[in-house]
Design a protein around this motif. Structure first.
Motif, PDB file in Angstrom:
ATOM      1  N   ASP A  27     -41.413  -1.210 -11.338  1.00 31.73           N
ATOM      2  CA  ASP A  27     -40.726  -2.391 -10.816  1.00 31.73           C
ATOM      3  C   ASP A  27     -40.121  -3.230 -11.942  1.00 31.73           C
ATOM      4  O   ASP A  27     -39.186  -4.001 -11.724  1.00 31.73           O
ATOM      5  N   ARG A  28     -40.688  -3.133 -13.128  1.00 36.72           N
ATOM      6  CA  ARG A  28     -40.149  -3.913 -14.258  1.00 36.72           C
ATOM      7  C   ARG A  28     -38.905  -3.275 -14.856  1.00 36.72           C
ATOM      8  O   ARG A  28     -38.154  -3.918 -15.564  1.00 36.72           O
ATOM      9  N   GLY A  29     -38.722  -1.946 -14.641  1.00 40.56           N
ATOM     10  CA  GLY A  29     -37.525  -1.290 -15.165  1.00 40.56           C
ATOM     11  C   GLY A  29     -37.809   0.103 -15.675  1.00 40.56           C
ATOM     12  O   GLY A  29     -38.960   0.544 -15.730  1.00 40.56           O
ATOM     13  N   PRO A  30     -36.729   0.794 -16.099  1.00 36.66           N
ATOM     14  CA  PRO A  30     -36.892   2.187 -16.548  1.00 36.66           C
ATOM     15  C   PRO A  30     -37.569   2.322 -17.915  1.00 36.66           C
ATOM     16  O   PRO A  30     -38.134   3.358 -18.243  1.00 36.66           O
ATOM     17  N   LEU A  31     -37.483   1.237 -18.689  1.00 37.00           N
ATOM     18  CA  LEU A  31     -37.996   1.282 -20.060  1.00 37.00           C
ATOM     19  C   LEU A  31     -38.572  -0.101 -20.351  1.00 37.00           C
ATOM     20  O   LEU A  31     -37.813  -1.065 -20.483  1.00 37.00           O
ATOM     21  N   VAL A  32     -39.883  -0.213 -20.389  1.00 36.51           N
ATOM     22  CA  VAL A  32     -40.479  -1.555 -20.468  1.00 36.51           C
ATOM     23  C   VAL A  32     -41.545  -1.633 -21.557  1.00 36.51           C
ATOM     24  O   VAL A  32     -42.272  -0.661 -21.794  1.00 36.51           O
ATOM     25  N   PRO A  33     -41.638  -2.797 -22.226  1.00 35.95           N
ATOM     26  CA  PRO A  33     -42.669  -2.926 -23.258  1.00 35.95           C
ATOM     27  C   PRO A  33     -44.062  -3.013 -22.642  1.00 35.95           C
ATOM     28  O   PRO A  33     -44.244  -3.658 -21.611  1.00 35.95           O
ATOM     29  N   VAL A  34     -45.013  -2.320 -23.265  1.00 34.40           N
ATOM     30  CA  VAL A  34     -46.408  -2.402 -22.821  1.00 34.40           C
ATOM     31  C   VAL A  34     -47.310  -2.594 -24.038  1.00 34.40           C
ATOM     32  O   VAL A  34     -46.900  -2.359 -25.183  1.00 34.40           O
ATOM     33  N   VAL A  35     -48.530  -3.022 -23.755  1.00 34.40           N
ATOM     34  CA  VAL A  35     -49.521  -3.180 -24.817  1.00 34.40           C
ATOM     35  C   VAL A  35     -50.618  -2.145 -24.602  1.00 34.40           C
ATOM     36  O   VAL A  35     -51.218  -2.059 -23.534  1.00 34.40           O
ATOM     37  N   LEU A  36     -50.847  -1.346 -25.652  1.00 36.54           N
ATOM     38  CA  LEU A  36     -51.898  -0.323 -25.625  1.00 36.54           C
ATOM     39  C   LEU A  36     -53.171  -0.934 -26.208  1.00 36.54           C
ATOM     40  O   LEU A  36     -53.143  -2.049 -26.740  1.00 36.54           O
ATOM     41  N   PRO A  37     -54.305  -0.224 -26.122  1.00 33.95           N
ATOM     42  CA  PRO A  37     -55.526  -0.774 -26.731  1.00 33.95           C
ATOM     43  C   PRO A  37     -55.274  -1.218 -28.169  1.00 33.95           C
ATOM     44  O   PRO A  37     -54.412  -0.655 -28.854  1.00 33.95           O
ATOM     45  N   GLY A  38     -56.022  -2.198 -28.601  1.00 34.25           N
ATOM     46  CA  GLY A  38     -55.887  -2.681 -29.981  1.00 34.25           C
ATOM     47  C   GLY A  38     -54.623  -3.496 -30.196  1.00 34.25           C
ATOM     48  O   GLY A  38     -54.221  -3.732 -31.339  1.00 34.25           O
ATOM     49  N   ILE A  40     -51.620  -2.608 -29.758  1.00 34.43           N
ATOM     50  CA  ILE A  40     -50.484  -1.792 -30.222  1.00 34.43           C
ATOM     51  C   ILE A  40     -49.384  -1.809 -29.165  1.00 34.43           C
ATOM     52  O   ILE A  40     -49.648  -1.581 -27.987  1.00 34.43           O
ATOM     53  N   ARG A  41     -48.136  -2.059 -29.616  1.00 36.53           N
ATOM     54  CA  ARG A  41     -47.006  -2.137 -28.693  1.00 36.53           C
ATOM     55  C   ARG A  41     -46.334  -0.775 -28.517  1.00 36.53           C
ATOM     56  O   ARG A  41     -46.275   0.008 -29.469  1.00 36.53           O
ATOM     57  N   ALA A  42     -45.806  -0.545 -27.334  1.00 33.85           N
ATOM     58  CA  ALA A  42     -45.029   0.681 -27.097  1.00 33.85           C
ATOM     59  C   ALA A  42     -44.026   0.425 -25.986  1.00 33.85           C
ATOM     60  O   ALA A  42     -44.165  -0.539 -25.230  1.00 33.85           O
ATOM     61  N   TRP A  43     -43.030   1.325 -25.888  1.00 34.24           N
ATOM     62  CA  TRP A  43     -42.106   1.308 -24.756  1.00 34.24           C
ATOM     63  C   TRP A  43     -42.635   2.280 -23.715  1.00 34.24           C
ATOM     64  O   TRP A  43     -42.853   3.455 -24.033  1.00 34.24           O
ATOM     65  N   ALA A  44     -42.823   1.808 -22.494  1.00 32.74           N
ATOM     66  CA  ALA A  44     -43.226   2.705 -21.417  1.00 32.74           C
ATOM     67  C   ALA A  44     -41.978   3.190 -20.694  1.00 32.74           C
ATOM     68  O   ALA A  44     -41.147   2.381 -20.291  1.00 32.74           O
ATOM     69  N   VAL A  45     -41.842   4.506 -20.554  1.00 30.74           N
ATOM     70  CA  VAL A  45     -40.680   5.068 -19.866  1.00 30.74           C
ATOM     71  C   VAL A  45     -41.088   5.441 -18.451  1.00 30.74           C
ATOM     72  O   VAL A  45     -41.984   6.270 -18.258  1.00 30.74           O
ATOM     73  N   THR A  46     -40.440   4.833 -17.474  1.00 28.94           N
ATOM     74  CA  THR A  46     -40.861   5.020 -16.081  1.00 28.94           C
ATOM     75  C   THR A  46     -39.829   5.778 -15.250  1.00 28.94           C
ATOM     76  O   THR A  46     -40.074   6.078 -14.099  1.00 28.94           O
ATOM     77  N   ASP A  47     -38.660   6.047 -15.833  1.00 26.35           N
ATOM     78  CA  ASP A  47     -37.575   6.668 -15.081  1.00 26.35           C
ATOM     79  C   ASP A  47     -37.436   8.141 -15.487  1.00 26.35           C
ATOM     80  O   ASP A  47     -37.371   8.444 -16.687  1.00 26.35           O
ATOM     81  N   PRO A  48     -37.360   9.054 -14.520  1.00 26.42           N
ATOM     82  CA  PRO A  48     -37.346  10.474 -14.883  1.00 26.42           C
ATOM     83  C   PRO A  48     -36.137  10.892 -15.714  1.00 26.42           C
ATOM     84  O   PRO A  48     -36.249  11.727 -16.611  1.00 26.42           O
ATOM     85  N   ARG A 308     -32.664  -1.531 -26.650  1.00 24.47           N
ATOM     86  CA  ARG A 308     -32.639  -0.894 -27.962  1.00 24.47           C
ATOM     87  C   ARG A 308     -34.071  -0.562 -28.380  1.00 24.47           C
ATOM     88  O   ARG A 308     -34.896  -1.474 -28.570  1.00 24.47           O
ATOM     89  N   ILE A 309     -34.347   0.752 -28.496  1.00 27.01           N
ATOM     90  CA  ILE A 309     -35.636   1.168 -29.056  1.00 27.01           C
ATOM     91  C   ILE A 309     -35.402   1.210 -30.562  1.00 27.01           C
ATOM     92  O   ILE A 309     -34.545   1.979 -31.038  1.00 27.01           O
ATOM     93  N   LYS A 310     -36.108   0.386 -31.290  1.00 35.34           N
ATOM     94  CA  LYS A 310     -35.857   0.312 -32.744  1.00 35.34           C
ATOM     95  C   LYS A 310     -36.542   1.478 -33.455  1.00 35.34           C
ATOM     96  O   LYS A 310     -37.595   1.960 -33.017  1.00 35.34           O
ATOM     97  N   ALA A 311     -35.949   1.904 -34.569  1.00 39.78           N
ATOM     98  CA  ALA A 311     -36.556   2.968 -35.375  1.00 39.78           C
ATOM     99  C   ALA A 311     -38.026   2.625 -35.626  1.00 39.78           C
ATOM    100  O   ALA A 311     -38.337   1.498 -36.015  1.00 39.78           O
TER     101      ALA A 311
END
Ligand code: HEM
Length: 421
Positions: A27-38, A40-48, A308-311
């Motif tokens: 619901d937030r979008g095809p590519l959304v920021p999430v927080v992993l344990p600790g 740690i940040r990541a982009w979650a990809v939800t769109d096939p 923009r997914i940064k390097a």
């Protein structure tokens, strides 16, 4: 009023409601920021479609040692629950030519044709297990996760890899820990113990080689062509045993759960409205055994899906979200329906890292499931559907136990059951 972006979603390490969390992410979008344990940040990809694009893009790597600055700078703590997923050195985490080199060593042994020869052996394993279950009192409640769903892949993978019986229970504990996102012990200790067990396995197979895949890999390592380092050998064994076990347990577990909690779907299957193969594919779509897959990293900046997914950014593949794409699976993506027109899913990944064991996993499920339901046609769940606890993980998507009342078995003298594939 300014529309402030929502704070990144913190993934629930207990995995208590994977489908609900997947919906929130989608619901937030095809590519959304999430927080992993600790933290740690990541982009979650939800769109096939975005997932597929990223999975074949050379600007996306799985090699943390080369392409994840957070890891390289030592900012990922050693007790991070996902450490084994990113720090290993095998094809799963390799990039480019290294990936091709490592995959080529055992890839040919896993083709559908090579795997098909295991059919009689898998049939015998399921028959032995079912005979054991049939010997129990008719009203006994058994844990089908432990006594069936787990045993089929365990026996298959240990036979395939030549793992002796005395190493198996320790290996299982380590694999369960690697898949958990609420580890009960220090993740580094699990990793060290796993490598230690595998070193014992290698020493034994070196001294006494057989027709198993561990012996095959050792022969590649020892043939003086530098195709495989000792570390890569151990970590490849770690990958194949880990990937080949818990994932397939979840697939069989989830398929049993879906059928036992939906008697109407079971009746349709028996009436021929869909095949066992359709059941397996719909289970993979609806309840992906790997719900979220860690991790990939952007090699350079990537502009995709209006972001923009940064390097150096980390990327998490959310199969649980992508498999219920509302457009692809309209009008009812959240319905378990093996008769739907397309059961398309990404549960085995896509592109160069596509799961090597997909033919084996599909074959195991195609043999184990009809054999179980044919032997115990009146089997029922021995717990309310929402009373069956899920695993402590946002990666591994299965149940802790699957209590079932088997009732009277059907006696067959016809040998291992065959699937209707
Ligand atoms: C239902 C069961 C299974 C599921 C859902 C599953 C899922 C996956 C996924 C999602 C990946 C990663 C793909 C990527 O990064 O793009 C993968 C990779 C892999 N799987 Fe499986 N897997 C299953 C069974 C197996 C089995 C039975 C084996 C072997 C005995 C196996 C061996 C591997 C290997 C070696 C890789 C790494 C491939 C590479 O990086 O090139 N898997 N699997």
């Amino acid at each position: 009023m300014i529309d402030l972006p929502a704070a990144p979603l913190v993934l629930d390490v207990t995995g208590a409601d994977i489908p609900g969390e997947a919906t929130q992410l989608r619901d937030r979008g095809p590519l959304v920021p999430v927080v992993l344990p600790g933290g740690i940040r990541a982009w979650a990809v939800t769109d096939p479609n975005v997932l597929r694009e990223l999975f074949v893009d050379w600007r996306v790597s799985k090699d943390a040692h080369r392409h994840w600055p957070t890891f390289i700078a030592g900012k990922v703590p050693p007790d991070w629950p996902l450490i084994s997923w990113v720090s290993v050195r095998n094809m799963f985490t390799a990039y480019g030519k290294d990936h091709q080199r490592l995959r080529k060593l055992i890839g040919p042994a896993f083709t559908s044709r090579r795997i098909a020869v295991l059919r009689p052996q898998i049939g015998q394993i399921t028959t032995d297990l079912l005979d054991g279950l049939a010997a129990q009192p008719a009203d006994a409640v058994v844990d089908l996760r432990e006594e069936y769903a787990a045993q089929v892949p365990l026996r298959v993978i240990t036979a395939l890899m030549g793992v002796p019986a005395d190493l198996q229970s320790r290996l299982r504990v380590c694999v369960d820990e690697i898949f958990s996102t609420v580890p009960r012990r220090h993740p580094q200790d699990t990793f060290t113990e796993m490598v230690d067990i595998l070193a014992t396995l290698v020493a034994r197979r070196r001294a006494d080689p057989g027709g198993d895949m561990t012996s095959l890999l050792i022969s590649h390592r020892d043939d003086d062509t530098d195709r495989l380092t000792e570390e890569e050998l151990l970590h490849t064994l770690l990958l194949v045993i880990t990937a080949g076990y818990e994932t397939t347990v979840n697939l069989i577990d989830q398929a049993i759960y879906q059928l036992l909690t939906r008697p109407g779907r079971l009746a349709q299957l028996r009436a021929g409205a869909y095949t066992w193969s359709a059941l397996v594919e719909e289970t993979l779509r609806y309840a992906p055994p790997v719900a979220n897959l860690p991790l990939r990293y952007a090699v350079t900046d990537i502009d995709i899906a209006d972001q923009r997914i940064k390097a150096g950014d980390a990327i998490l593949a959310c199969f649980a979200a992508a498999n219920r794409d509302p457009h692809l699976h309209a009008p009812d993506p959240d319905e378990f329906d093996p008769t739907r027109p397309t059961r398309e899913h990404l549960s085995f990944g896509y592109g160069p890292h596509f799961c090597l064991g997909a033919p084996l996993a599909r074959l195991e499920a195609a043999i184990a499931l009809p054999a179980l339901f044919d032997r115990f046609p009146d089997m029922t769940m021995a717990a309310p559907p929402d009373g069956v606890e899920t695993l402590d993980s946002f990666i591994s998507h299965g149940h802790r136990h699957l209590p079932a009342r088997l009732t009277e078995p059907v006696h067959t003298d016809t040998g291992p059951a065959e699937s209707s594939l």
